[in-house]
Design an enzyme around this catalytic site. Structure first.
Site, PDB file in Angstrom:
ATOM      1  N   GLY A 166       6.901  -1.937  -2.919  1.00  0.00           N
ATOM      2  CA  GLY A 166       6.414  -0.563  -2.936  1.00  0.00           C
ATOM      3  C   GLY A 166       7.066   0.295  -3.994  1.00  0.00           C
ATOM      4  O   GLY A 166       6.517   0.523  -5.070  1.00  0.00           O
ATOM      5  N   TYR A 181      -5.107   3.164   8.328  1.00  0.00           N
ATOM      6  CA  TYR A 181      -4.506   3.757   9.521  1.00  0.00           C
ATOM      7  C   TYR A 181      -5.624   3.929  10.545  1.00  0.00           C
ATOM      8  O   TYR A 181      -6.798   4.085  10.189  1.00  0.00           O
ATOM      9  CB  TYR A 181      -3.870   5.117   9.206  1.00  0.00           C
ATOM     10  CG  TYR A 181      -2.611   5.044   8.388  1.00  0.00           C
ATOM     11  CD1 TYR A 181      -1.419   4.595   8.942  1.00  0.00           C
ATOM     12  CD2 TYR A 181      -2.601   5.451   7.052  1.00  0.00           C
ATOM     13  CE1 TYR A 181      -0.261   4.531   8.199  1.00  0.00           C
ATOM     14  CE2 TYR A 181      -1.445   5.398   6.297  1.00  0.00           C
ATOM     15  CZ  TYR A 181      -0.271   4.935   6.874  1.00  0.00           C
ATOM     16  OH  TYR A 181       0.876   4.873   6.129  1.00  0.00           O
ATOM     17  N   THR A 191      -2.152  -0.817   9.518  1.00  0.00           N
ATOM     18  CA  THR A 191      -0.770  -0.406   9.761  1.00  0.00           C
ATOM     19  C   THR A 191      -0.631   0.005  11.223  1.00  0.00           C
ATOM     20  O   THR A 191      -1.329   0.914  11.681  1.00  0.00           O
ATOM     21  CB  THR A 191      -0.382   0.749   8.831  1.00  0.00           C
ATOM     22  OG1 THR A 191      -0.411   0.290   7.477  1.00  0.00           O
ATOM     23  CG2 THR A 191       1.005   1.270   9.154  1.00  0.00           C
ATOM     24  N   HIS A 225       7.934   0.000   7.480  1.00  0.00           N
ATOM     25  CA  HIS A 225       7.371   1.112   6.722  1.00  0.00           C
ATOM     26  C   HIS A 225       8.358   1.606   5.664  1.00  0.00           C
ATOM     27  O   HIS A 225       8.448   2.796   5.372  1.00  0.00           O
ATOM     28  CB  HIS A 225       7.005   2.267   7.664  1.00  0.00           C
ATOM     29  CG  HIS A 225       5.713   2.958   7.345  1.00  0.00           C
ATOM     30  ND1 HIS A 225       4.532   2.671   7.980  1.00  0.00           N
ATOM     31  CD2 HIS A 225       5.414   3.933   6.450  1.00  0.00           C
ATOM     32  CE1 HIS A 225       3.570   3.449   7.506  1.00  0.00           C
ATOM     33  NE2 HIS A 225       4.086   4.211   6.575  1.00  0.00           N
ATOM     34  N   ALA A 263       0.209   5.585  -0.760  1.00  0.00           N
ATOM     35  CA  ALA A 263      -0.809   6.608  -0.988  1.00  0.00           C
ATOM     36  C   ALA A 263      -0.629   7.289  -2.339  1.00  0.00           C
ATOM     37  O   ALA A 263       0.457   7.303  -2.915  1.00  0.00           O
ATOM     38  CB  ALA A 263      -0.738   7.652   0.127  1.00  0.00           C
ATOM     39  N   LYS A 287       0.195  -4.858   9.809  1.00  0.00           N
ATOM     40  CA  LYS A 287       1.402  -4.479   9.074  1.00  0.00           C
ATOM     41  C   LYS A 287       2.268  -3.584   9.958  1.00  0.00           C
ATOM     42  O   LYS A 287       1.807  -2.544  10.438  1.00  0.00           O
ATOM     43  CB  LYS A 287       1.026  -3.740   7.785  1.00  0.00           C
ATOM     44  CG  LYS A 287       2.204  -3.267   6.941  1.00  0.00           C
ATOM     45  CD  LYS A 287       1.691  -2.601   5.672  1.00  0.00           C
ATOM     46  CE  LYS A 287       2.829  -2.113   4.784  1.00  0.00           C
ATOM     47  NZ  LYS A 287       3.577  -1.000   5.389  1.00  0.00           N
ATOM     48  N   VAL A 290      12.849  -5.067  -0.927  1.00  0.00           N
ATOM     49  CA  VAL A 290      12.812  -6.104  -1.969  1.00  0.00           C
ATOM     50  C   VAL A 290      12.920  -5.427  -3.335  1.00  0.00           C
ATOM     51  O   VAL A 290      12.095  -4.587  -3.693  1.00  0.00           O
ATOM     52  CB  VAL A 290      11.520  -6.932  -1.879  1.00  0.00           C
ATOM     53  CG1 VAL A 290      11.491  -7.985  -2.975  1.00  0.00           C
ATOM     54  CG2 VAL A 290      11.396  -7.578  -0.507  1.00  0.00           C
ATOM     55  N   PRO A 328       0.822  -1.213   0.000  1.00  0.00           N
ATOM     56  CA  PRO A 328       0.000   0.000   0.000  1.00  0.00           C
ATOM     57  C   PRO A 328       0.853   1.259   0.000  1.00  0.00           C
ATOM     58  O   PRO A 328       1.733   1.425   0.856  1.00  0.00           O
ATOM     59  CB  PRO A 328      -0.796  -0.124   1.300  1.00  0.00           C
ATOM     60  CG  PRO A 328       0.071  -0.957   2.197  1.00  0.00           C
ATOM     61  CD  PRO A 328       0.776  -1.918   1.296  1.00  0.00           C
TER      62      PRO A 328
END
Length: 358
Positions: free
Chosen positions: A310, A129, A155, A256, A79, A232, A290, A77
């Site tokens: 991400g 959140y 999260t 994060h 934003a 998470k 990763v 995820p």
């Protein structure tokens, strides 16, 4: 030039994005020690290949919380995908479907949950959140379940936003034409302005995130949805055991992306203790650092059921929209296939800690 690795998209994205948006994507918190450590752990690990194994066929398929997937590579995820391409999360969702990959949409998505679900042909999870406005949180959960999202990802490592110095120096704020369209605009106003020495992201979190979240609050969320709950931001055995005790359905080992507590454990280092502390039937995922298919194999060998990607996804989105994301996923899947074959472990189930030296 044809992209041959995800890093090729990194270079293309940097050339296209405004400097402050690039820093928002790439940056971490504090001195960015954890950001660097996430990568360093993957780079320092070594594989132990086996030989004389039939690798004429490799198989990276799996089932995760009841959903069949073509690959253990999912989309983390993040934003505001419209910062990177006008189609935003709908382009990302279409690419995930083409790859047979999981997509986790963010609470601050810039496209509606309904449009993301319409674009998707693969499983969708929704990241949350813990907001001060629980009514807004409950309404979002209800909408997600109604349009077919299959899990909620809470999260838990962000009671406040880490000090992200790149964003503070840039005075980064979300442009007015890009909005978190799934939430009432009154909840998001602070994200569009930046005070001196801060960022709209940090100011918004201070205003809207509820720092009183505890394990007891999971019952409130469970009462409002039948969807599986994924936590998470788990980095320790202690929290992994508490997650299992509170009936959580999966956990994500995550710091994060190095954007919260600087100096926190890199995710590949934290993974073994989290796996050891959880029941075998409770899936453990990993994100953070990763970048290659070989990294995916390392994480799976150390106990991750799947990984979430991400920044490389955003590189692909910025470079070439849906096709860019699809190509990043395809490259990672191809690299993972190559690694499985050359490692002499052609199926995900063949990967275990004996494949890795750290």
């Amino acid at each position: 030039m044809e992209a041959l690795e995800p890093a090729d998209f990194e270079r293309a994205a940097r050339a296209r994005l405004p400097a402050e948006t690039w820093d928002f994507v790439q940056g971490g918190s504090g001195a960015e020690r954890t950001l660097a450590a996430n990568r360093a752990q993957f780079e320092q690990a070594r594989l132990r290949p086996r030989t004389m194994v039939d690798v004429s066929t490799t198989d990276q398929r799996l089932t995760l919380l009841g959903s069949p997937l073509s690959t253990p590579i999912g989309i983390a995820p993040v934003a505001y995908h419209q910062l990177f391409h006008p189609e935003g999360e709908t382009a990302t969702a279409r690419a995930a479907g083409r790859a047979g990959a999981l997509m986790v949409a963010g609470i601050f998505a810039s496209r509606t949950l309904e449009s993301i679900a319409e674009a998707a042909t693969g499983p969708l999870w929704l990241q949350l959140y813990w907001l001060r406005r629980r009514d807004a949180l409950a309404a979002l959960v209800e909408r997600a379940e109604a349009v077919g999202f299959r899990a909620l990802v809470l999260t838990v490592d962000a009671p406040r936003i880490g000090r992200r110095l790149r964003d503070a120096r840039n005075g980064f704020a979300v442009p007015a034409h890009i909005r978190a369209v799934n939430l009432d605009p009154s909840l998001m106003a602070a994200s569009h302005r930046a005070d001196a020495g801060s960022s709209g992201i940090a100011d918004h979190a201070k205003e809207q995130f509820d720092p009183t979240l505890t394990w007891a609050d999971l019952a409130w969320l469970r009462e409002r949805s039948s969807l599986p709950i994924v936590l998470k931001g788990i980095l320790t055995a202690e929290d992994a055991r508490l997650a299992a005790e509170h009936g959580v359905d999966a956990v994500v080992v995550s710091n994060h992306g190095g954007r919260q507590l600087d100096g926190a454990l890199p995710t590949l280092s934290a993974l073994p203790e989290v796996v050891a502390a959880t029941p075998p039937d409770l899936p453990v995922l990993l994100d953070g650092g990763v970048r290659t298919g070989t990294d995916v194999a390392l994480a799976v060998a150390l106990g991750a059921r799947a990984v979430l990607i991400g920044r490389p996804i955003l590189w692909g989105l910025a470079a070439d929209g849906e096709n860019g994301v699809a190509r990043v996923l395809d490259l990672l899947k191809t690299e993972l296939d190559d690694t499985l074959a050359l490692l002499g472990r052609p199926r995900l189930a063949d990967l275990d800690p004996t494949a890795v030296v750290r």
